[in-house]
Scaffold this motif. Structure first.
Motif, PDB file in Angstrom:
ATOM      1  N   LEU A 246      38.922  36.520  46.770  1.00  0.00           N
ATOM      2  CA  LEU A 246      40.355  36.806  46.893  1.00  0.00           C
ATOM      3  C   LEU A 246      41.093  35.604  47.462  1.00  0.00           C
ATOM      4  N   LEU A 247      40.503  35.029  48.509  1.00  0.00           N
ATOM      5  CA  LEU A 247      41.130  33.883  49.166  1.00  0.00           C
ATOM      6  C   LEU A 247      41.243  32.710  48.204  1.00  0.00           C
ATOM      7  N   LEU A 248      40.137  32.463  47.506  1.00  0.00           N
ATOM      8  CA  LEU A 248      40.096  31.342  46.563  1.00  0.00           C
ATOM      9  C   LEU A 248      41.153  31.530  45.482  1.00  0.00           C
ATOM     10  N   MET A 249      41.249  32.751  44.967  1.00  0.00           N
ATOM     11  CA  MET A 249      42.207  32.980  43.891  1.00  0.00           C
ATOM     12  C   MET A 249      43.637  32.909  44.408  1.00  0.00           C
ATOM     13  N   ALA A 250      43.853  33.418  45.624  1.00  0.00           N
ATOM     14  CA  ALA A 250      45.194  33.340  46.190  1.00  0.00           C
ATOM     15  C   ALA A 250      45.631  31.883  46.298  1.00  0.00           C
ATOM     16  N   PHE A 251      44.729  31.030  46.808  1.00  0.00           N
ATOM     17  CA  PHE A 251      45.051  29.605  46.919  1.00  0.00           C
ATOM     18  C   PHE A 251      45.279  28.997  45.537  1.00  0.00           C
ATOM     19  N   ALA A 252      44.389  29.324  44.600  1.00  0.00           N
ATOM     20  CA  ALA A 252      44.486  28.702  43.279  1.00  0.00           C
ATOM     21  C   ALA A 252      45.771  29.113  42.578  1.00  0.00           C
ATOM     22  N   VAL A 253      46.142  30.393  42.706  1.00  0.00           N
ATOM     23  CA  VAL A 253      47.368  30.875  42.047  1.00  0.00           C
ATOM     24  C   VAL A 253      48.585  30.203  42.656  1.00  0.00           C
ATOM     25  N   VAL A 254      48.615  30.133  43.982  1.00  0.00           N
ATOM     26  CA  VAL A 254      49.810  29.599  44.644  1.00  0.00           C
ATOM     27  C   VAL A 254      49.944  28.087  44.408  1.00  0.00           C
ATOM     28  N   LEU A 255      48.792  27.379  44.436  1.00  0.00           N
ATOM     29  CA  LEU A 255      48.866  25.918  44.334  1.00  0.00           C
ATOM     30  C   LEU A 255      49.092  25.435  42.911  1.00  0.00           C
TER      31      LEU A 255
ATOM     32  N   MET B 197      43.361  42.912  40.044  1.00  0.00           N
ATOM     33  CA  MET B 197      43.443  41.548  40.551  1.00  0.00           C
ATOM     34  C   MET B 197      43.658  40.559  39.404  1.00  0.00           C
ATOM     35  N   ILE B 198      42.932  40.746  38.329  1.00  0.00           N
ATOM     36  CA  ILE B 198      43.044  39.815  37.198  1.00  0.00           C
ATOM     37  C   ILE B 198      44.420  39.916  36.560  1.00  0.00           C
ATOM     38  N   GLU B 199      44.914  41.149  36.444  1.00  0.00           N
ATOM     39  CA  GLU B 199      46.281  41.320  35.930  1.00  0.00           C
ATOM     40  C   GLU B 199      47.267  40.579  36.829  1.00  0.00           C
ATOM     41  N   ALA B 200      47.067  40.753  38.134  1.00  0.00           N
ATOM     42  CA  ALA B 200      47.992  40.127  39.082  1.00  0.00           C
ATOM     43  C   ALA B 200      47.972  38.615  38.936  1.00  0.00           C
ATOM     44  N   ILE B 201      46.775  38.045  38.700  1.00  0.00           N
ATOM     45  CA  ILE B 201      46.691  36.592  38.546  1.00  0.00           C
ATOM     46  C   ILE B 201      47.362  36.163  37.254  1.00  0.00           C
ATOM     47  N   ALA B 202      47.105  36.927  36.177  1.00  0.00           N
ATOM     48  CA  ALA B 202      47.667  36.547  34.885  1.00  0.00           C
ATOM     49  C   ALA B 202      49.190  36.568  34.935  1.00  0.00           C
ATOM     50  N   SER B 203      49.763  37.566  35.644  1.00  0.00           N
ATOM     51  CA  SER B 203      51.228  37.631  35.692  1.00  0.00           C
ATOM     52  C   SER B 203      51.775  36.943  36.941  1.00  0.00           C
ATOM     53  N   ARG B 204      50.896  36.249  37.651  1.00  0.00           N
ATOM     54  CA  ARG B 204      51.266  35.569  38.906  1.00  0.00           C
ATOM     55  C   ARG B 204      52.015  36.501  39.849  1.00  0.00           C
ATOM     56  N   ASP B 205      51.508  37.709  39.994  1.00  0.00           N
ATOM     57  CA  ASP B 205      52.150  38.699  40.855  1.00  0.00           C
ATOM     58  C   ASP B 205      51.666  38.504  42.289  1.00  0.00           C
TER      59      ASP B 205
ATOM     60  N   PHE C 116      52.793  39.621  44.944  1.00  0.00           N
ATOM     61  CA  PHE C 116      52.905  40.796  45.811  1.00  0.00           C
ATOM     62  C   PHE C 116      51.607  41.594  45.826  1.00  0.00           C
ATOM     63  N   ILE C 117      51.002  41.750  44.636  1.00  0.00           N
ATOM     64  CA  ILE C 117      49.740  42.492  44.578  1.00  0.00           C
ATOM     65  C   ILE C 117      48.647  41.712  45.304  1.00  0.00           C
ATOM     66  N   ILE C 118      48.562  40.401  45.033  1.00  0.00           N
ATOM     67  CA  ILE C 118      47.505  39.599  45.661  1.00  0.00           C
ATOM     68  C   ILE C 118      47.645  39.644  47.180  1.00  0.00           C
ATOM     69  N   ASN C 119      48.879  39.554  47.642  1.00  0.00           N
ATOM     70  CA  ASN C 119      49.153  39.622  49.071  1.00  0.00           C
ATOM     71  C   ASN C 119      48.672  40.944  49.665  1.00  0.00           C
ATOM     72  N   ALA C 120      49.044  42.054  49.002  1.00  0.00           N
ATOM     73  CA  ALA C 120      48.663  43.372  49.515  1.00  0.00           C
ATOM     74  C   ALA C 120      47.151  43.536  49.525  1.00  0.00           C
ATOM     75  N   MET C 121      46.504  43.102  48.442  1.00  0.00           N
ATOM     76  CA  MET C 121      45.044  43.244  48.362  1.00  0.00           C
ATOM     77  C   MET C 121      44.371  42.418  49.459  1.00  0.00           C
ATOM     78  N   THR C 122      44.848  41.184  49.642  1.00  0.00           N
ATOM     79  CA  THR C 122      44.249  40.324  50.660  1.00  0.00           C
ATOM     80  C   THR C 122      44.313  40.992  52.023  1.00  0.00           C
ATOM     81  N   PHE C 123      45.499  41.542  52.352  1.00  0.00           N
ATOM     82  CA  PHE C 123      45.636  42.154  53.670  1.00  0.00           C
ATOM     83  C   PHE C 123      44.748  43.381  53.810  1.00  0.00           C
TER      84      PHE C 123
END
Lengths: 312, 336
Positions: free
Chosen positions: B174-183, A268-276, A278-285
């Motif tokens: 996860l939700l918080l980070m998704a919002f923060a990354v996108v915004l 997850m942290i890697e995905a955030i750092a690289s603004r990926d 697709f990974i965040i989306n898949a994990m969320t679902f």
């Protein structure tokens, strides 16, 4: 019963659809076309166009069988999440991370549960005294320290200064040595909140009529606490335990990051750092689906175990 | 009609004469709650600590807004000593005018030689701004939705429940980070979301579920109560019942929830800053803890400790104050 389970299953459909709508809105509508960012700063127009085509950003958002909207649903419901930005399959990345995450979170969870439950019963034993007050204040104090501080100080003192544990996770060493410190830190950091919760549950139970009866007929405090109260307090506790199982798969974002454990938190942290996205989306679902399933299981177990719950 | 009512008025009946002086004057819910709160010494101390933090943040904010002349403790950007100067130790320092003097940094300096104390104080502004804005956003979404769901029920309720259960199905972090990354670093309607703006937007947009659920439950419970029925019978409109009858009666629940939620926001800011999604060019507690990761290995412990203590004090006070408020304002919600 079958009808109840079926109806309960139907209730989950709008929720899954809702999660998909939300992620679509977030990542495709608000997030939008990120192909220039994927391509990098010095990419020419053709590379960007290729990437745009590959990830499907050139397709219409709605109103077509091949639109991004339909594809979003199709991908999620068939678990074909495609490739991450580093060209590796997202499903493989996630499957690889589950093992390390679970080997960190399961001992942490069980340790916290046993420790805080025992302490909660002891606190209920001395309820109303100054010792109980000290326990409550210590709990609140523990909850007030940022999680990151627990980790950083713990790692600094026990691994770096004292050298009792390895500083980082080492795959070649046994799990016990390399995961002991993060597990201990996790337990200590989570103890305050959990102890306070269990103490409330136990004290709630202490006010019931059957406890008064048990005391009135002359049972000792130990017997009342451990034979009567514990059994009845187990119901809300088991619920919270079952409902936290999906979170165990999720791993621990910060602990994994600091100890270099290659679990889902690190992913997850890697995905955030690289603004990926697709990974965040898949994990969320995937994790929403897990939570839906476990909530469903809890409800069904309840209906099965507790005759007071109506099934109409 | 008026005659018998007046005659049966208890105050004028001889048997009740003089009773009026014995009955203590009535107190409102708030006055009563405050009176009870004042009796808990710990809660009063916590209250003043929170006020102190808020005042500090407000002052830092005002100094920047009105461009006042900055007192020393606000100038966090000033270089006051050598890099990584230890706390409480005297050192020789040449100031801007070229005079050399003996100085002492109470809480040491960071790698650029800026005062840790000033940076920690400034961090209060960042954290409290984030928490305050996030609270306001989540209230602005959660309270009206919860009120509408609880009051109107029917399809409105179904729709809002669907929204709530969808959002609460996604793990919060996860939700918080998704919002923060996108915004982050995006422009909407000409407003660029930079630094903390995206942080509190993400927090506010994801955290209204709890308060919404609370308000909805309270509204369902209170909708059938006598005072609402009376208001309905006298022909009050729905809007009037909601805004001037029901909302004031659940306001204490909002306050209690807010004081406890504030702590979560402050802790979430730390995590988001650490993930690189927070404030970047101004000091914040999260950024200080993040920086300390690398510094601890060089035995620079003061920056980390200063930020931790600052967060600890504020969230401890808020937690204890929130619990005390709950006990005082809503005895039915008492936990212990």
């Amino acid at each position: 019963m079958t009808v109840y389970i079926f109806r309960r299953l139907l209730y989950t459909v709008p929720i899954v659809v809702g999660v998909l709508l939300l992620t679509f809105f977030l990542f495709s509508v608000v997030g939008g076309d990120i192909s220039p960012q994927i391509a990098g700063k010095n990419a020419d127009a053709q590379t960007i166009a290729e990437i745009r085509h590959e990830y499907g950003f050139d397709k219409p958002l709605f109103l077509s069988w091949d639109s991004q909207f339909v594809n979003h649903f199709r991908k999620a419901l068939t678990f074909q999440f495609g490739r991450a930005l580093d060209r590796e399959k997202i499903s493989e990345k996630i499957l690889r991370g589950v093992g390390p995450s679970l080997s960190l979170t399961i001992p942490m969870f069980l340790g916290t549960l046993v420790l805080s439950l025992t302490l909660a019963l002891l606190a209920a034993f001395v309820r109303g005294s100054w010792l109980d007050m000290v326990v409550v204040i210590l709990c609140v104090a523990g909850m007030s320290i940022p999680y990151l501080s627990f980790i950083i100080y713990g790692q600094y003192f026990f691994a770096y200064k004292l050298g009792w544990f390895p500083i980082l996770y080492m795959p070649e060493e046994s799990l016990l040595t390399s995961l002991a410190l993060p597990v201990v830190i996790g337990i200590i950091a989570g103890l305050g909140g959990n102890l306070r919760f269990y103490r409330t549950v136990v004290l709630d139970e202490m006010r019931s009529d059957y406890v008064r009866t048990a005391f009135a007929k002359g049972l000792s405090t130990t017997k009342v606490l451990f034979k009567h109260v514990l059994k009845n307090a187990l119901i809300p506790i088991i619920t919270s335990v079952v409902l936290s199982i999906p979170y165990l798969f999720l791993g621990s974002l910060l602990l994994e990051r600091f100890f270099g454990i290659p679990g889902l938190g690190s992913l997850m942290i890697e995905a955030i750092a690289s603004r990926d996205f697709f990974i965040i989306n898949a994990m969320t679902f995937i994790f929403s689906l897990l939570i839906v399933v476990f909530t469903l299981l809890t409800d069904i177990c309840y209906a099965w175990a507790d005759p007071r719950i109506k099934l109409e | 009609m008026l005659g018998p009512t007046r005659e049966s008025n208890s105050n004028e009946h001889p048997a009740f004469a003089g009773l009026e002086e014995q009955i203590p004057p009535g107190r409102s819910l708030w006055a009563d709650g405050l009176r009870r709160l004042r009796r808990q010494r710990l809660a009063v101390v916590c209250f003043w600590i929170v006020v102190l933090y808020l005042g500090l943040a407000g002052f830092e904010f005002a100094v920047e807004l009105f461009d006042w002349e900055k007192p020393a403790f606000v100038r966090w950007n000033e270089i006051v000593g050598p890099s990584y100067q230890k706390p409480m130790e005297s050192y020789e320092w040449t100031d801007e005018q070229g005079r050399s003097c003996i100085r002492r940094a109470w809480m040491g300096t960071d790698f650029m030689g800026r005062s840790t104390l000033r940076r920690t104080l400034y961090g209060a502004k960042t954290s409290i701004t984030v928490a305050l804005c996030a609270s306001l956003i989540s209230l602005a979404i959660g309270v009206p939705l919860g009120a509408a769901a609880g009051y109107f029920r029917g399809w409105i309720d179904d729709l809002i429940i669907w929204l709530i259960s969808t959002l609460s199905t996604i793990p919060y972090l996860l939700l918080l980070m998704a919002f923060a990354v996108v915004l982050r670093d995006r422009t909407f309607w000409g407003i660029e979301l930079r630094g903390i703006t995206s942080v509190y937007l993400a927090m506010g947009l994801t955290s209204w579920v709890g308060i919404c659920r609370l308000i909805r439950g309270e509204f369902i419970k209170r909708k059938e109560s006598e005072y609402v029925l009376a208001a309905k019978a006298t022909g009050c409109s729905n809007a009037r019942i909601i805004f001037s009858h029901l909302l004031p009666n659940v306001f204490h629940i909002i306050i209690i929830d807010l004081s406890l939620r504030f702590v979560d926001f402050i802790h979430a800011e730390v995590i988001l800053s650490f993930l690189g999604l927070g404030e970047t060019d101004k000091p914040s507690w999260g950024a200080m803890i993040d920086a300390a990761r690398a510094e601890l290995a060089r035995d620079v412990w003061w920056e980390m400790t200063a930020a931790t203590v600052a967060i600890f004090l504020l969230s401890l006070s808020l937690n204890l104050l929130g619990d005390a408020l709950r006990d005082c304002l809503d005895p039915k919600l008492r936990m212990d």
